[in-house]
Design a protein around this motif. Structure first.
Motif, short mmCIF file in Angstrom:
data_model
loop_
_atom_site.label_atom_id
_atom_site.label_comp_id
_atom_site.label_asym_id
_atom_site.label_seq_id
_atom_site.Cartn_x
_atom_site.Cartn_y
_atom_site.Cartn_z
N GLN A 168 19.96 77.38 23.58
CA GLN A 168 20.53 78.47 23.68
C GLN A 168 21.80 78.53 23.98
N GLN A 169 22.15 77.45 25.01
CA GLN A 169 23.31 77.61 25.75
C GLN A 169 23.90 76.13 25.56
N THR A 170 25.28 76.03 25.87
CA THR A 170 25.85 74.68 25.47
C THR A 170 26.00 73.74 26.77
N GLN A 171 25.16 74.31 27.83
CA GLN A 171 25.20 73.43 28.73
C GLN A 171 24.13 72.18 28.66
N ALA A 172 24.50 71.06 29.07
CA ALA A 172 23.64 69.67 28.65
C ALA A 172 22.48 69.69 29.81
N VAL A 173 21.38 69.09 29.08
CA VAL A 173 20.09 69.10 29.92
C VAL A 173 19.99 67.53 30.05
N PRO A 174 19.58 67.12 31.35
CA PRO A 174 19.30 65.64 31.74
C PRO A 174 17.81 65.29 31.29
N LEU A 175 17.88 64.08 30.53
CA LEU A 175 16.58 63.63 30.46
C LEU A 175 16.56 62.14 30.49
N LEU A 176 15.59 61.32 30.74
CA LEU A 176 15.27 60.02 30.84
C LEU A 176 14.60 59.55 29.55
N MET A 177 15.19 58.42 29.13
CA MET A 177 14.17 57.91 28.01
C MET A 177 14.26 56.42 28.23
N ALA A 178 12.97 55.83 27.78
CA ALA A 178 12.33 54.36 27.92
C ALA A 178 11.88 54.10 26.69
N TYR A 179 11.75 52.97 26.30
CA TYR A 179 11.21 52.43 25.19
C TYR A 179 10.71 50.95 25.26
N GLN A 180 9.66 50.48 24.66
CA GLN A 180 9.13 49.42 24.62
C GLN A 180 8.34 49.01 23.52
N TYR A 181 8.42 47.71 22.77
CA TYR A 181 7.58 47.19 21.81
C TYR A 181 6.19 46.70 22.09
N LEU A 182 5.19 47.02 21.32
CA LEU A 182 3.83 46.97 21.79
C LEU A 182 3.40 45.95 20.52
N PRO A 183 2.84 44.68 20.95
CA PRO A 183 2.19 43.53 19.81
C PRO A 183 0.88 44.34 19.22
N ALA A 184 0.24 44.98 19.70
CA ALA A 184 -1.25 45.54 19.19
C ALA A 184 -0.92 46.68 18.27
N SER A 185 -1.69 46.87 17.35
CA SER A 185 -1.68 48.08 16.34
C SER A 185 -2.47 49.12 17.23
N VAL A 186 -2.55 50.53 16.84
CA VAL A 186 -3.34 51.57 17.18
C VAL A 186 -4.82 51.13 16.93
N GLU A 187 -5.22 50.72 15.75
CA GLU A 187 -6.47 50.49 15.41
C GLU A 187 -7.19 49.33 16.44
N ALA A 188 -6.29 48.25 16.74
CA ALA A 188 -6.78 47.43 17.62
C ALA A 188 -6.98 47.76 19.05
N GLN A 189 -6.04 48.62 19.47
CA GLN A 189 -6.28 49.27 20.82
C GLN A 189 -7.54 50.12 21.01
N VAL A 190 -7.54 50.92 19.74
CA VAL A 190 -8.84 51.80 19.82
C VAL A 190 -9.90 50.83 19.63
N THR A 191 -10.23 49.80 19.16
CA THR A 191 -11.26 48.94 18.88
C THR A 191 -11.57 48.50 20.43
N ILE A 192 -10.45 47.96 21.12
CA ILE A 192 -10.66 47.29 22.46
C ILE A 192 -11.19 48.45 23.14
N ALA A 193 -10.55 49.64 23.18
CA ALA A 193 -11.01 50.72 24.08
C ALA A 193 -12.51 51.23 24.04
N THR A 194 -13.06 51.08 22.73
CA THR A 194 -14.35 51.69 22.40
C THR A 194 -15.35 50.55 22.85
N ALA A 195 -14.89 49.25 22.84
CA ALA A 195 -15.58 48.01 23.21
C ALA A 195 -15.83 47.97 24.94
N ILE A 196 -14.82 48.22 25.39
CA ILE A 196 -14.75 48.43 27.11
C ILE A 196 -15.80 49.72 27.56
N LEU A 197 -15.67 50.67 26.74
CA LEU A 197 -16.33 52.02 27.12
C LEU A 197 -17.91 51.60 26.62
#
Length: 816
Positions: free
Chosen positions: A286-315
């Protein structure tokens, strides 16, 4: 030895004594033969019988085998009778020449009786031999079972140790890369963009934003400030031609009007190819004043389905360890946390030690610790014994009236207090009451904690999921306030309670609530457990401590011998209803009194202040104290007022295993959330709701949200599940293609998350707290013991809650 004929003598018959004492040695055989020859009368009908009996009679064979005397001079019990003279080593016999034919018939009958007697004795000997054989067989079976147990135990220890070593190696192989945060100053006047090079071994890209952010969508779209993160990737040339050449993902994050508050938001995007990725961020302010934010990113080798499978097996692995009691539930949660952290390290998202500590909900731990200190000091006053006697007096000796009264009071208290606090106060009272009445505390405690969870769902402050829902700023702007939420939930919980009490009686129909043993034996067993636990807690660091520990263990052995003697002589005779309850009340009142009235006054004063502060924290926004701080401050106040010098005695009563279990459980649940398990469950629920036709969509949404929340809350902690499902359901309600009101979905989430905690032992925090306190008192109950009662109660209560929501929102249209 003398052989005396049992038949009648002939008139004038003279008794002849044969072979009074035959010398043993070389002449023994001749003497024996002459003795046997004198037995055979020539020309008599009895001669063949005696000759046959002499040669083949089992009695003679057995007697000759058992005695070396040729004429049976041994005083054997097989040939002895009541006519044998006291102290005489001989048995008189009559010469056959002076015995009539009638006497021989009588003598034959006597021989037949003695033959049958020998057969019976032989049978007894054979049965004794068979019993010895059975005993040996049982000993062999026990030996094999003990060997099998040793093998199973060795395999368990070996397998768990190998598993822990493997997880430790995997966790140490992948370093903590950390996140490289970039400072951004977003404004409506300019956009921020960055280009990332593609990676062959990555399937996901995780983008994190930190700053004055808020989860969910606003109640009035278009009038709130927000930031849009746009991720663009070019498709690989020549592959998957039916896809567009450029794939774009948009992620909208709304800004918090309070710029001083900080939050971290994360979103994972699928990487379709090895082509470069472009990230663009633009702001709508609503105003032109800038808002400070922090951003980070990283690549992950495993897919979501693989991670969910691992989490289900651990649980699933954690639940196997807890259900079959392979290890203690605290250790099971620690093993699950270690496995989840190793899995995060493998996929490239290993958290630092600082982040792992931040995952622990220290407010809950502080609340538990403070209330445990209060209860430990409170127990020194005798107040719990006094309450137990009063409850017995009000119930007039009727067990079920007392149980229903306890469950109802616990439900009412948990509606206004936190249900964890309620169980911390009620569990010691219930245990002492059951000990006084010779009841099994396990069954009563399970029923009590179930109704505590049901009662906690009635108000906005009774259960943590309700607190999370009411505290959400977006839901408050939509009109979901404290009063409306409490009124809606209170009506449904009252209906659930009306059905739950008869169901509880039905589930306990064939269960004996009384102990099968008298109270003195139960108390003796409990005393043995307390002595053994005390001995185990003494660390043999010095010679004096080692001597004290040996004395305590000797005391345990002595009490175990006493218990064994009492168990041999005791008869199980227990009445199902106490007829002499008035007499027992008088005796109990004399025995169980308030031991320290001054300390009781101090405890009641501090506890009253703590409970009052709990209420003020919920209604008055000016008090900046959380529940954990209030409990800690109350514990410090009472420690000062009570003038406690033996501080270690108080610390021994703190359930450290329960606190450690909660800490490990918080880490486990947060790690599973990082493996996208909870997010995956929410997204799949939303997809199922969208598949339903529009006219039936609200009904399907209520049913799905109730049962998915109930089942998920019985398996995982309902606090992170509720926090994850709120933005999912908000996005679903704001989706123009779905068109669902938000309030029915939130009520369905509250019913499912609160009532679903009764499904399993670790489904709710109150369950774990109750089990820990009961275990400390020697009355611990297992996962399956809770499951047999808790899961049917959960199914029926969720069904009643679901029917209430369907009538209120689908039939009556109460969607405000």
């Amino acid at each position: 030895m003398h052989l005396e004929g049992s038949g009648a003598r002939a008139p004038g018959a003279q008794g002849v004594e044969l072979l009074q004492a035959s010398p043993r040695g070389a002449g023994g055989a001749d003497a024996s033969n002459s003795c046997l020859r004198d037995w055979a009368p020539a020309g008599r009908e009895g001669a063949p019988f005696l000759t046959k009996g002499r040669s083949h009679s089992p009695l003679l064979q057995m007697s000759s085998a058992r005695s070396k005397d040729p004429c049976f001079t041994e005083n054997t019990p097989l040939l002895g009778s009541s006519l044998q003279e006291k102290g005489s080593p001989r048995m008189p016999v009559y010469h056959p020449e002076f015995i009539s034919e009638e006497s021989w018939e009588d003598s034959s009958a006597d021989w037949e009786r003695r033959y049958l007697l020998s057969r019976e004795v032989s049978g007894l000997s054979a049965s004794a031999s068979s019993e010895k054989g059975d005993l040996l067989d049982s000993l062999h079976i026990r030996l094999r079972l003990s060997k099998l147990r040793c093998c199973v135990r060795w395999l368990k220890v070996t397998g768990l140790f190998v598993f822990v070593v493997l997880c430790s190696i995997l966790f140490s192989l992948y370093p903590d890369q950390g996140k490289l945060w970039q400072l951004l100053a977003v404004s409506p006047l300019e956009n921020y963009s960055v280009n990332l090079s593609g990676r062959m071994d990555s399937t996901l890209l995780q983008v994190d934003l930190a700053g004055a952010l808020v989860a969910g969508r606003p109640s009035r779209p278009g009038r709130e400030e927000h930031v849009v993160v746009e991720l663009t990737q070019a498709d690989a040339p020549g592959s998957r031609r039916w896809r567009p050449q450029q794939v774009t993902h948009n992620w909208t994050v709304y800004l918090n009007p309070r710029r001083s508050e900080r939050a971290v938001m994360s979103r994972t995007f699928e990487v379709l190819s090895r082509e470069p990725v472009s990230i663009s961020i633009r702001a709508s302010l609503q105003q032109t004043q800038a808002v400070p934010l922090l951003m980070a990113y990283q690549y992950l080798p495993a897919s979501v389905e693989a991670q969910v499978t691992i989490a289900t097996a651990i649980l699933a692995g954690v639940y196997v360890l807890i259900i079959f009691e392979i290890v203690h539930r605290t250790l099971a949660a620690m093993l699950g946390s270690l496995a989840a952290l190793a899995a995060l390290a493998m996929i490239g998202d290993r958290p630092s030690l600082t982040h792992v500590v931040e995952w622990i909900d220290f407010e809950t731990l502080a609340l538990l610790f403070g209330m445990m200190i209060l209860v430990a000091i409170f127990s020194e006053t005798g107040f719990f014994d006094y309450c137990a006697v009063k409850a017995y007096q009000l119930s007039r000796g009727r067990v079920w009236a007392m149980i229903i009264m306890l469950c109802l009071i616990a439900a009412v208290f948990s509606a206004f207090l936190d249900n964890v606090t309620t169980m911390l106060l009620f569990t010691p009272v219930t245990i002492r009451l059951c000990e006084v009445l010779n009841l099994d505390p396990r069954q009563v405690l399970i029923a009590e904690v179930i109704f505590t969870n049901i009662g906690g769902a009635a108000t906005a402050i009774g259960d943590p999921p309700n607190v999370i829902i009411v505290s959400n700023q977006e839901l408050r702007k939509m009109g979901l306030d404290f009063a409306g939420f409490t009124a809606h939930m209170f009506i449904g919980i009252c209906l659930v309670l009306l059905v739950s009490f008869p169901l509880l009686r039905l589930l306990y129909w064939n269960r004996k609530l009384y102990n099968k043993e008298p109270s003195e034996i139960v108390e003796l067993k409990h005393e043995i457990h307390v002595w053994r636990l005390t001995a185990q807690r003494i660390s043999p660091a010095s010679r004096e401590e080692t001597a004290v520990r040996r004395l305590l263990l000797g005391k345990v052995v002595t009490l175990e011998h006493l218990l064994a003697r009492r168990l041999r002589t005791f008869h199980r005779q227990i009445s199902q209803e106490d007829k002499n309850w008035e007499t027992n009340i008088q005796e109990l009142q004399k025995k169980h009194r308030i031991s320290d009235k001054i300390l009781l006054a101090k405890c009641l004063t501090v506890l009253g202040c703590v409970i009052f502060m709990f209420f003020l924290n919920s209604f008055v926004p000016g008090i900046h104290l959380d529940l954990g701080w209030i409990a800690i401050l109350g514990a410090i106040w009472l420690l000062i007022l009570a003038d406690i010098h033996d501080f270690e005695m108080i610390l021994h009563r703190v359930e450290w295993a329960t606190l450690l279990f909660f800490a490990a459980l918080f880490v486990l649940m947060e790690a599973l959330a990082h493996l996208h398990l909870i997010e995956y469950v929410g997204e799949q629920t939303a997809l199922l709701i969208k598949m339903v036709p529009e006219e039936q969509r609200l009904t399907a949404a209520i049913v799905l949200v109730v049962w998915v929340s109930a089942l998920a809350s019985s398996l995982i902690d309902n606090i992170p599940f509720t926090a994850t499902m709120i933005p999912v359901l908000l996005n679903l309600s704001h989706d123009p293609e779905v068109g669902l009101p938000a309030s029915p979905l939130m009520y369905a989430l509250a019913f499912g998350a609160c009532l679903g905690g009764n499904g399993t032992l670790i489904g709710a925090s109150a369950n774990v707290v109750c089990a820990g306190i009961a275990e400390q008192h020697g009355y611990g109950f297992s996962f399956m013991e809770f499951f047999r009662l808790g899961f049917p109660m959960m199914v029926v209560s969720c069904t009643i809650g679901m029917c209430y929501l369907l009538v209120a929102h689908v039939v009556l249209g109460w969607n405000e």
